[in-house]
Write a protein that holds these residues in place. Structure first.
Motif, PDB file in Angstrom:
ATOM      1  N   LEU A  79     -54.951 -55.535  10.593  1.00  0.00           N
ATOM      2  CA  LEU A  79     -54.330 -54.387  11.270  1.00  0.00           C
ATOM      3  C   LEU A  79     -52.803 -54.505  11.265  1.00  0.00           C
ATOM      4  CD1 LEU A  79     -56.715 -53.970  14.357  1.00  0.00           C
ATOM      5  CD2 LEU A  79     -56.320 -52.285  12.559  1.00  0.00           C
TER       6      LEU A  79
ATOM      7  N   MET B  75     -51.429 -53.705   7.989  1.00  0.00           N
ATOM      8  CA  MET B  75     -51.492 -52.251   7.786  1.00  0.00           C
ATOM      9  C   MET B  75     -50.282 -51.549   8.409  1.00  0.00           C
ATOM     10  SD  MET B  75     -54.541 -49.632   8.859  1.00  0.00           S
ATOM     11  CE  MET B  75     -53.985 -49.394  10.537  1.00  0.00           C
ATOM     12  N   MET B  76     -49.681 -52.180   9.405  1.00  0.00           N
ATOM     13  CA  MET B  76     -48.494 -51.569  10.031  1.00  0.00           C
ATOM     14  C   MET B  76     -47.336 -51.479   9.034  1.00  0.00           C
ATOM     15  SD  MET B  76     -48.539 -53.440  13.719  1.00  0.00           S
ATOM     16  CE  MET B  76     -47.042 -52.677  14.330  1.00  0.00           C
TER      17      MET B  76
ATOM     18  N   GLY C 137     -52.491 -49.867  13.962  1.00  0.00           N
ATOM     19  CA  GLY C 137     -52.230 -51.263  13.609  1.00  0.00           C
ATOM     20  C   GLY C 137     -51.702 -52.075  14.782  1.00  0.00           C
TER      21      GLY C 137
END
Lengths: 112, 447
Positions: free
Chosen positions: B42, B45-46, B252
């Motif tokens: 996550l 993904m940011m 995220g």
């Protein structure tokens, strides 16, 4: 024959098309364009920064019609594209010398 | 540093086998490990795609690819830098200022493997402040790597549309080594001196957001304004990208904040809850401020406010209750709106995409309010049964941590930029800037 060119607000396109169909208009050419008139663009604000946008998105419609219905078509475009607010656009009318259908070679109003 | 074979250095098998056999490895917690694997993905993904799209949507069309590629390149550079020396400098014991090179190239990372099964490790092992973990070290290394990736990527918002790509790559390496790694060590390593002051930073308000925001401000000041600021149309190319990017950031951020509990537990759950509430309040606060000041609530406004709320709750996420999170979101929405729309124009710097306005300001607000709103039982342990409690002493500790971060970040970032400017130049030429970085630097364009 007349070539009628109209600059209108983008969201009025469907209204104009629907209004023209019953008059017997056979075809329509649409182009996405940008420009400005007396409105001189508009201001956009992003995180406190103001940007003067000179060219506003518009739709240009070009339609060729016989002389008999030209006035009616102009009137219809005017009514269906009007919001009453600044930026409603313009209609330009010019005489058309010749029109030819590429597929058959027909010319004049027969090619409409 | 012990002498290891090259193979050992590169593949992290440098620990003596006898040591593995002697120590009975502690079991890992599979639930904790599963959650941390998810959190790690996550947080990555940011940056890609989240931050890349958030920033890419806010620049002009001729600079979109150059902006997207910055996040991507930083991801690649920092990943390998983290393997090489970054993790070791930040999280090996070393001294209170910096880690040593004993874990360079992730030396010893295989030490806890036994018959194909990894066991948990102890952060700061051998020191008085050692923290036993319930996850494999590989997961912790990777999780921390994603933080080291997003921090320099955030800075790119300040120098967008005018910095040379080559200089940015070198800047990233030097900045992670000399700014990020030391500050991460001070704040998060059990041996760090800021941690010893009693200052807390749950998920990176100081290490990530103040650090990147302040570095961004220094970049904006050293590089100077983009050409055309105040006169030309610099409006965002495609706010749809920015909205998608901000949305990915929000999702995220659950890995960022709830993952910082380092386990699948109630504190992670509370951190997730406070994160959601602060983001929501931040978005609404900015929206209302904008509605009031300019007459229209904008898409860019509400997503900026949500990110501001996420930034500000980051240091506090595991320390405050839901009510405190709402207050932090409110303060961040209003404060970051003020910083990005008024202070920036008043002081005349060109922080292109408001790296300082949102991350610097939001980070400072969150770090300080953590010292006011922290609820003790959330962080209480056997060793510290009271936990971190909002109080004047805690506020002072937080202020000290914010202060030293800002001072170190300003001084070292400035020096790095000045040296790079002398050696290779920081900024593209006027003609190149007008043509756009996509074509000039990368030979590509969006048609």
């Amino acid at each position: 024959m007349k070539l009628i060119t109209a600059i209108i607000k983008p969201f009025k396109l469907d209204d104009v098309r629907e209004a023209l169909t019953p008059l017997g208009v056979q075809g329509l050419t649409v182009t996405e364009v940008k420009g400005f008139g007396r409105q001189k663009g508009q201001t956009e604000i992003y995180r406190g920064a103001e940007y003067r946008v000179s060219f506003i998105p518009k739709i240009k419609i070009e339609v060729v019609v016989g002389d008999a219905i030209a006035d009616e078509v102009i009137e219809t475009i005017m009514n269906s594209a009007r919001t009453g607010k600044i930026g409603d656009g313009k209609i330009m009318v010019s005489n058309l010398d010749q029109l030819i259908r590429i597929r058959t070679g027909e010319t004049g109003e027969g090619a409409l | 540093m012990k002498r290891y074979s090259l193979l050992g250095l590169l593949f992290g098998v440098g620990a003596p086998l006898s040591a593995i056999a002697a120590d009975k490895p502690a079991p890992i917690d599979t639930g904790d490990t599963a959650w941390m694997l998810v959190s790690t993905a996550l947080v990555l993904m940011m940056t890609i795609p989240g931050l890349a799209l958030f920033y890419g949507g806010m620049v002009r069309k001729k600079n979109v690819l150059a902006t997207l590629i910055q996040s991507f390149a930083i991801c690649c550079i920092v990943s390998l830098l983290w393997m090489g020396v970054g993790y070791s400098l930040a999280f090996s014991n070393g001294n209170q200022w910096i880690g040593d090179l004993s874990r360079a190239f992730l030396n010893g990372v295989a030490a806890n493997f036994h018959k194909g099964v990894d066991s948990a490790f102890t952060l700061g092992a051998g020191t008085s402040a050692a923290v036993p973990m319930t996850i494999p070290e590989s997961v912790y290394i990777m999780y921390q790597m994603t933080f080291a990736i997003i921090t320099p990527a955030l800075i790119a918002g300040a120098f967008a549309e005018r910095m040379k790509f080559s200089s940015m790559c070198v800047f990233t390496v030097l900045w992670v080594l000399f700014v990020y790694a030391p500050i991460a060590h001070w704040v998060w390593s059990p041996t760090g001196w800021v941690a010893a002051l009693g200052a807390v930073d749950f998920a990176g308000g100081t290490v990530v957001h103040i650090n990147s925001g302040v570095a961004g401000l220094v970049c904006a000041l050293v590089l100077g304004k983009r050409r055309g600021v105040g006169t030309d149309d610099l409006a965002p190319f495609n706010l749809t990208y920015a909205i998608v990017g901000a949305s990915l950031l929000w999702v995220g951020w659950f890995g960022f904040n709830a993952g910082s509990a380092l386990g699948a537990n109630g504190r992670a759950g509370m951190a997730m809850l406070t994160t959601q509430l602060a983001a929501a309040m931040g978005g609404l606060a900015w929206m209302v401020m904008e509605w009031w000041r300019t007459g229209k609530p904008t898409a860019l406004g509400i997503i900026s406010g949500a990110v501001a709320g996420l930034v500000a709750i980051t240091p506090a996420a595991g320390f405050v209750l839901p009510g405190g999170a709402v207050l932090i979101g409110l303060a961040a929405g209003v404060g970051c709106f003020w910083s990005s729309t008024w202070l920036k124009h008043k002081l005349g710097y060109d922080d292109s995409l408001d790296a300082f306005g949102v991350h610097g300001t939001g980070g400072i607000i969150g770090a300080l309010l953590t010292g006011v709103l922290a609820f003790g039982p959330l962080s209480a342990t056997d060793a510290n049964p009271v936990g971190v409690v909002g109080s004047l002493p805690q506020l002072l500790s937080q202020t000290e941590a914010v202060g030293v971060t800002i001072v170190w970040c300003v001084v070292v970032t400035f020096v790095i930029l000045k040296v790079l400017d002398l050696v290779m130049g920081l900024r593209v030429s006027a003609e190149e800037e007008l043509e756009g970085l996509d074509m000039v630097l990368h030979g590509e364009r969006i048609n």
